[in-house]
Design an enzyme around this catalytic site. Structure first.
Site, PDB file in Angstrom:
ATOM      1  N   ILE A 145      48.395  43.997  37.920  1.00 57.94           N
ATOM      2  CA  ILE A 145      47.560  44.168  36.718  1.00 57.94           C
ATOM      3  C   ILE A 145      47.576  45.622  36.260  1.00 57.94           C
ATOM      4  O   ILE A 145      47.736  45.913  35.072  1.00 57.94           O
ATOM      5  CB  ILE A 145      46.122  43.648  36.961  1.00 57.94           C
TER       6      ILE A 145
ATOM      7  N   ALA B 163      37.895  44.782  37.066  1.00 63.35           N
ATOM      8  CA  ALA B 163      38.276  44.429  38.444  1.00 63.35           C
ATOM      9  C   ALA B 163      37.074  43.804  39.173  1.00 63.35           C
ATOM     10  O   ALA B 163      36.951  42.568  39.206  1.00 63.35           O
ATOM     11  CB  ALA B 163      38.808  45.652  39.169  1.00 63.35           C
ATOM     12  N   ARG B 164      36.206  44.638  39.724  1.00 64.50           N
ATOM     13  CA  ARG B 164      35.014  44.134  40.396  1.00 64.50           C
ATOM     14  C   ARG B 164      33.846  45.095  40.168  1.00 64.50           C
ATOM     15  O   ARG B 164      34.015  46.317  40.222  1.00 64.50           O
ATOM     16  CB  ARG B 164      35.250  44.000  41.910  1.00 64.50           C
TER      17      ARG B 164
ATOM     18  N   ASP C 259      33.745  44.281  32.164  1.00 67.18           N
ATOM     19  CA  ASP C 259      33.893  42.818  32.173  1.00 67.18           C
ATOM     20  C   ASP C 259      33.324  42.222  33.462  1.00 67.18           C
ATOM     21  O   ASP C 259      33.201  41.013  33.582  1.00 67.18           O
ATOM     22  CB  ASP C 259      35.393  42.475  32.063  1.00 67.18           C
TER      23      ASP C 259
ATOM     24  N   GLU D 277      26.882  39.883  39.468  1.00 63.51           N
ATOM     25  CA  GLU D 277      27.006  39.054  38.263  1.00 63.51           C
ATOM     26  C   GLU D 277      26.734  37.584  38.583  1.00 63.51           C
ATOM     27  O   GLU D 277      27.034  37.140  39.693  1.00 63.51           O
ATOM     28  CB  GLU D 277      28.392  39.234  37.624  1.00 63.51           C
TER      29      GLU D 277
ATOM     30  N   HIS E  49      32.842  38.573  32.243  1.00 64.89           N
ATOM     31  CA  HIS E  49      33.958  38.260  33.163  1.00 64.89           C
ATOM     32  C   HIS E  49      34.986  37.316  32.508  1.00 64.89           C
ATOM     33  O   HIS E  49      35.200  36.188  32.961  1.00 64.89           O
ATOM     34  CB  HIS E  49      33.420  37.649  34.469  1.00 64.89           C
TER      35      HIS E  49
ATOM     36  N   GLY F  28      38.232  38.210  32.004  1.00 61.83           N
ATOM     37  CA  GLY F  28      39.590  38.701  32.286  1.00 61.83           C
ATOM     38  C   GLY F  28      40.676  37.636  32.230  1.00 61.83           C
ATOM     39  O   GLY F  28      41.684  37.799  31.555  1.00 61.83           O
ATOM     40  N   SER F  29      40.474  36.538  32.925  1.00 59.31           N
ATOM     41  CA  SER F  29      41.534  35.522  32.987  1.00 59.31           C
ATOM     42  C   SER F  29      41.245  34.338  32.071  1.00 59.31           C
ATOM     43  O   SER F  29      41.915  33.300  32.162  1.00 59.31           O
ATOM     44  CB  SER F  29      41.695  35.032  34.428  1.00 59.31           C
TER      45      SER F  29
HETATM   46  C1  8YV Z   1      37.919  34.538  38.109  1.00 63.35           C
HETATM   47  C2  8YV Z   1      38.673  36.766  38.802  1.00 63.35           C
HETATM   48  O1  8YV Z   1      38.777  33.848  38.886  1.00 63.35           O
HETATM   49  O2  8YV Z   1      40.792  36.089  39.514  1.00 63.35           O
HETATM   50  C3  8YV Z   1      39.790  36.765  39.746  1.00 63.35           C
HETATM   51  O3  8YV Z   1      39.686  37.457  40.789  1.00 63.35           O
HETATM   52  O4  8YV Z   1      37.774  37.524  38.953  1.00 63.35           O
HETATM   53  C4  8YV Z   1      38.624  35.804  37.652  1.00 63.35           C
HETATM   54  O5  8YV Z   1      39.852  35.502  37.143  1.00 63.35           O
HETATM   55  C5  8YV Z   1      37.452  33.713  36.980  1.00 63.35           C
HETATM   56  O6  8YV Z   1      36.224  34.203  36.596  1.00 63.35           O
HETATM   57  C6  8YV Z   1      37.399  32.217  37.266  1.00 63.35           C
HETATM   58  O7  8YV Z   1      36.424  31.874  38.206  1.00 63.35           O
END
Ligand code: 8YV
Length: 321
Positions: free
Chosen positions: A159, A238-239, A263, A268, A286, A288-289
């Site tokens: 990433i 990220a986190r 994000d 959270e 959140h 991201g994906s």
């Molecule tokens: C979560 C994420 O998976 O992949 C990760 O580590 O933090 C996100 O893509 C998404 O919130 C689905 O639960």
């Protein structure tokens, strides 16, 4: 042969659930309600595999109570800080995550955060939505230029590199810190720093792309914020645990940090409530994906891995040996 039973803790994209129904006996969460640990343990009694999300915390204690018949735990995420891997390994469970398929979606959201923070997108949007855009003027909502600035990336995995690639289109100078230096092909012109502290000093923009580990927890604290250039911008897809919220909030208030795009949040979805009231922070829940394509590919990757487990093969994305 009876199809393996898979407990799925949340609703998944349609194509993923269709494949689950075709190849497995899935226990789906049709109402898409959050599953508390106790419920998860009781529902998992007949399960041969679990598909969980980052909201399901599998501690040593919880893992010890999972049924003997269970073969695999798949998490619908690339991050696995919510699972005690050692405990899972001891129980002989394969642990599967979803690397690779969410790289571009997450890099795109990183750029959404970065640009929105730099250009005061939240304040601008508020102005329009609240009907207060009545007096357009040359000094209104002036942001920070992105083009030509220095971008510091902490964690130069897939990433981080995808974020760096996009930075080229903005003529940015990319700096990074990573556990090990990348090959020059992978570096693609990015400048390596031995220590995160060194990276901070050159980061007009600082973006996090490292996992949450005991080493990275609370990384961005008051002391490290002081190492950043004045008016730096913080981006985190990220986190949340990488940032000490109180310290970032104080720096956003004093404008020592110009803005942040976030994000992800510690605890959270129960983020530090002060973030909501700060004008210079752009907040996303959140995402991201969160594209149909990526979330479907995440599900398919999990199913490819589960197919391997139940065919007696080594799943390619197994996190435990
Ligand atoms: C979560 C994420 O998976 O992949 C990760 O580590 O933090 C996100 O893509 C998404 O919130 C689905 O639960």
């Amino acid at each position: 042969m009876t199809r393996p039973t898979v407990l799925v803790t949340r609703k998944l994209p349609q194509a993923v659930e269709e494949r689950l129904i075709k190849d497995y006996q899935p226990l789906l969460n049709k109402e898409d309600r959050p599953l508390a640990t106790e419920q998860l343990l009781s529902d998992s009694k007949k399960a041969d595999a679990l598909i969980i999300t980052g909201q399901n915390h599998l501690s040593e204690e919880t893992i010890a109570q999972l049924p003997e018949r269970l073969k695999a735990i798949a998490t619908f995420s690339v991050g696995y800080d919510h699972i005690d891997l050692e405990a899972a390994e001891k129980r002989g469970f394969a642990v599967i995550n979803t690397p690779g398929v969410l790289t571009d979606a997450t890099a795109d959201v990183t750029w959404l955060l970065l640009l929105a923070a730099a250009r005061r997108a939240h304040e601008g949007e508020q102005l329009i939505r609240q009907g207060k855009w009545s007096d357009p003027r040359p000094t209104q909502l002036l942001g920070t230029e992105v083009t030509g600035k220095r971008l510091g990336i902490l964690g130069m995995g897939r990433i981080g590199r995808a974020v760096a690639k996009r930075a080229k289109a903005f003529d940015m100078e990319v700096h990074y810190c990573n556990r090990h230096r990348l090959s020059s092909e992978q570096e693609a012109g990015a400048i390596f720093h031995d220590t995160p502290e060194d990276l901070l000093g050159v980061s007009d923009f600082l973006s996090f792309h490292c996992p949450a580990t005991p080493e990275t927890e609370n990384f961005l604290n008051a002391r490290r914020i002081e190492l950043l250039p004045d008016g730096a911008i913080i981006v985190n897809a990220a986190r949340g645990s990488l940032i000490v919220d109180e310290d970032l909030i104080a720096a956003l208030r004093s404008r020592r940090i110009f803005a942040a795009g976030l994000d992800v949040f510690e605890g959270e979805p129960n983020l530090n409530p002060t973030y909501r009231s700060l004008p210079n922070v752009f907040l996303l829940p959140h995402l991201g994906s969160a594209t149909v394509e990526t979330r479907t590919q995440m599900g398919f990757l999990i199913l490819d891995n589960l197919d391997a487990v139940f065919a007696g093969k080594q799943p390619p994305n197994n996190l435990v040996s």
